[in-house]
Scaffold this motif. Structure first.
Motif, PDB file in Angstrom:
ATOM      1  N   ALA A  54      63.055  32.402  31.539  1.00 41.61           N
ATOM      2  CA  ALA A  54      62.739  31.002  31.585  1.00 41.61           C
ATOM      3  C   ALA A  54      62.375  30.599  30.292  1.00 41.61           C
ATOM      4  CB  ALA A  54      61.606  30.909  32.771  1.00 41.61           C
ATOM      5  N   TRP A  55      61.177  31.215  29.672  1.00 41.41           N
ATOM      6  CA  TRP A  55      60.544  30.679  28.478  1.00 41.41           C
ATOM      7  C   TRP A  55      61.479  30.696  27.219  1.00 41.41           C
ATOM      8  CZ3 TRP A  55      56.873  27.649  29.735  1.00 41.41           C
ATOM      9  CH2 TRP A  55      56.138  28.077  30.823  1.00 41.41           C
ATOM     10  N   ALA A  56      62.278  31.642  27.157  1.00 36.07           N
ATOM     11  CA  ALA A  56      63.018  31.639  26.227  1.00 36.07           C
ATOM     12  C   ALA A  56      64.462  30.418  26.310  1.00 36.07           C
ATOM     13  CB  ALA A  56      64.033  32.696  26.130  1.00 36.07           C
TER      14      ALA A  56
ATOM     15  N   THR B  37      61.038  35.656  22.635  1.00 34.30           N
ATOM     16  CA  THR B  37      60.249  35.593  23.499  1.00 34.30           C
ATOM     17  C   THR B  37      59.674  36.669  23.809  1.00 34.30           C
ATOM     18  OG1 THR B  37      61.042  33.464  24.390  1.00 34.30           O
ATOM     19  CG2 THR B  37      58.976  34.502  25.519  1.00 34.30           C
ATOM     20  N   THR B  38      58.459  37.441  23.046  1.00 33.96           N
ATOM     21  CA  THR B  38      58.079  38.827  22.976  1.00 33.96           C
ATOM     22  C   THR B  38      57.689  39.229  24.455  1.00 33.96           C
ATOM     23  OG1 THR B  38      55.930  38.134  22.608  1.00 33.96           O
ATOM     24  CG2 THR B  38      57.506  38.604  20.689  1.00 33.96           C
ATOM     25  N   ASN B  39      57.200  38.357  25.342  1.00 34.76           N
ATOM     26  CA  ASN B  39      56.765  38.813  26.687  1.00 34.76           C
ATOM     27  C   ASN B  39      57.368  37.637  27.753  1.00 34.76           C
ATOM     28  OD1 ASN B  39      55.051  40.700  28.496  1.00 34.76           O
ATOM     29  ND2 ASN B  39      54.346  38.670  28.857  1.00 34.76           N
TER      30      ASN B  39
ATOM     31  N   ALA C 267      58.732  34.158  16.866  1.00 34.65           N
ATOM     32  CA  ALA C 267      58.332  34.763  17.962  1.00 34.65           C
ATOM     33  C   ALA C 267      57.350  33.918  18.695  1.00 34.65           C
ATOM     34  CB  ALA C 267      57.609  35.986  17.913  1.00 34.65           C
ATOM     35  N   ASP C 268      57.649  33.582  20.188  1.00 31.90           N
ATOM     36  CA  ASP C 268      56.646  33.135  21.138  1.00 31.90           C
ATOM     37  C   ASP C 268      56.018  34.288  21.395  1.00 31.90           C
ATOM     38  OD1 ASP C 268      55.232  31.986  23.156  1.00 31.90           O
ATOM     39  OD2 ASP C 268      57.035  31.152  24.085  1.00 31.90           O
ATOM     40  N   MET C 269      54.711  34.530  21.203  1.00 33.97           N
ATOM     41  CA  MET C 269      53.753  35.675  21.653  1.00 33.97           C
ATOM     42  C   MET C 269      52.826  34.887  22.567  1.00 33.97           C
ATOM     43  SD  MET C 269      53.295  38.321  18.628  1.00 33.97           S
ATOM     44  CE  MET C 269      54.591  38.808  17.672  1.00 33.97           C
TER      45      MET C 269
END
Length: 361
Positions: free
Chosen positions: A101-103, A148-150, A171-173
């Motif tokens: 969802a976040w990606a 999106t790392t997580n 990266a979205d961390m």
């Protein structure tokens, strides 16, 4: 005071020591006769907090000198748009690894700015895993590769990161920053909303390489240009001062606990208690994420039927557990075990799960 077993996905648990220190300094900060929330962001006292917070980030995360640490507003959602506005020029393609969802939200914003491409996806597996690094295909003229790392909803996490050569890796961390050691020099830009591992909501950390800042276009509003915030030292406009102050305290807490490497081991010890309970339940519980992609921050799992899950949630809440209901888009159960979630909370959850299985299996 009895503290809840807080497994919220964000805003999430904060270290008790940090909350108690903030409580002591809430009304008056450093003899100023006022709270830090009341003082000018141009004051010497606040500038000390601002500068020290950036310096602590550099120290704890091993950030090289050719990177800038920015303390901004707007959360990761603003960065979804700011990144393509700064880097996605008409002759380039924004590449994204689609992991959930976040990606998906990130690429949706980028499509409004320019051409995008999905470099790899795990959609065929309902986003229960991270795509193999060998499956990532960079398009020609890639402006950057975004990961999106997580993924908090599916409970999946990159165990290692793609090598992208001259193409900046972004990266979205937001949900796993400072939870494990990372080679910052592998990335062109890292961003993270604070409300999971860093502090309360309101401040967003951006770590950006100097050469990328120099490319900030002059055709977008100043507030969305990274060079604006670099030149102003994160004080271009009124900052979320209390949130920055809280991040400062959390960073000091991480440093006092031995830094990111020790936090990482602590997180592994915590999550092992819960994953072992799932894996040793004989199928009573089953994990959503593929084992090789399991997150150390968000443990997603299911029971055999929805009614049993409702019973689990109701009984867990009665026992003081908070935040175990899965995301509304996917259902199920989720325990978010961010840095500040104590080992004792994870042990208590594992014991509750075992007892629930004994009574309902």
């Amino acid at each position: 005071m009895k503290r809840a077993f807080n497994f919220n996905a964000g805003p999430a648990a904060l270290p008790l020591e940090v909350l108690e220190q903030a409580q002591q300094q809430f009304v008056e900060y450093q003899g100023a006769g006022m709270s830090i929330m009341e003082m000018s962001h141009r004051s010497e006292l606040y500038e000390q907090v601002n500068n020290e917070t950036q310096a602590l980030f550099r120290e704890i995360y091993g950030i090289p000198d050719n990177y800038h640490v920015l303390l901004l507003q707007g959360g990761a959602s603003t960065q979804f748009a700011t990144i393509p506005m700064n880097f996605l020029t008409p002759d380039k393609v924004g590449a994204y690894v689609m992991t959930g969802a976040w990606a998906e939200k990130a690429i949706k914003e980028a499509k409004l700015v320019g051409e995008t491409a999905v470099a790899a996806t795990s959609e065929a597996h309902k986003f229960n895993r991270i795509p193999a690094l060998s499956d990532i295909q960079l398009p020609d003229q890639a402006a950057y590769l975004h990961i999106t790392t997580n993924e908090t909803i599916g409970g999946t996490q990159f165990a290692e990161f793609p090598q992208t050569g001259n193409v900046p890796l972004i990266a979205d961390m937001s949900s796993d920053i400072l939870s494990r050691p990372v080679d910052v020099s592998q990335f062109g830009l890292i961003y993270a909303g604070a409300q999971k591992n860093l502090g309360p909501s309101g401040v967003t950390v951006v770590i950006v390489r100097d050469d990328l800042v120099k490319e900030s276009p002059k055709t977008i509003p100043a507030i969305f240009r990274y060079d604006t915030h670099v030149k102003a030292g994160s004080l271009y406009n009124t900052p979320p001062s209390f949130s920055v102050y809280m991040v400062n305290l959390v960073l000091k807490w991480i440093k006092a606990r031995g830094g990111v490497a020790q936090i990482n081991q602590y997180n592994r010890d915590k999550t092992k208690l819960i994953y072992d309970t799932i894996d040793q339940s004989g199928g009573f519980y089953y994990g959503f994420a593929a084992p090789e992609s399991r997150s150390l921050m968000n443990i997603t799992f299911r029971l055999q039927d929805a009614e049993l899950e409702k019973k689990f949630i109701k009984q867990s809440e009665a026992e003081g557990f908070v935040g175990l209901k899965g995301h509304r888009d996917v259902g199920g159960l989720r325990a978010s075990t961010y840095n500040a979630v104590p080992l004792e909370s994870c042990k208590a959850l594992a014991e509750f799960m075992a007892e629930f299985q004994k009574n309902n299996g």
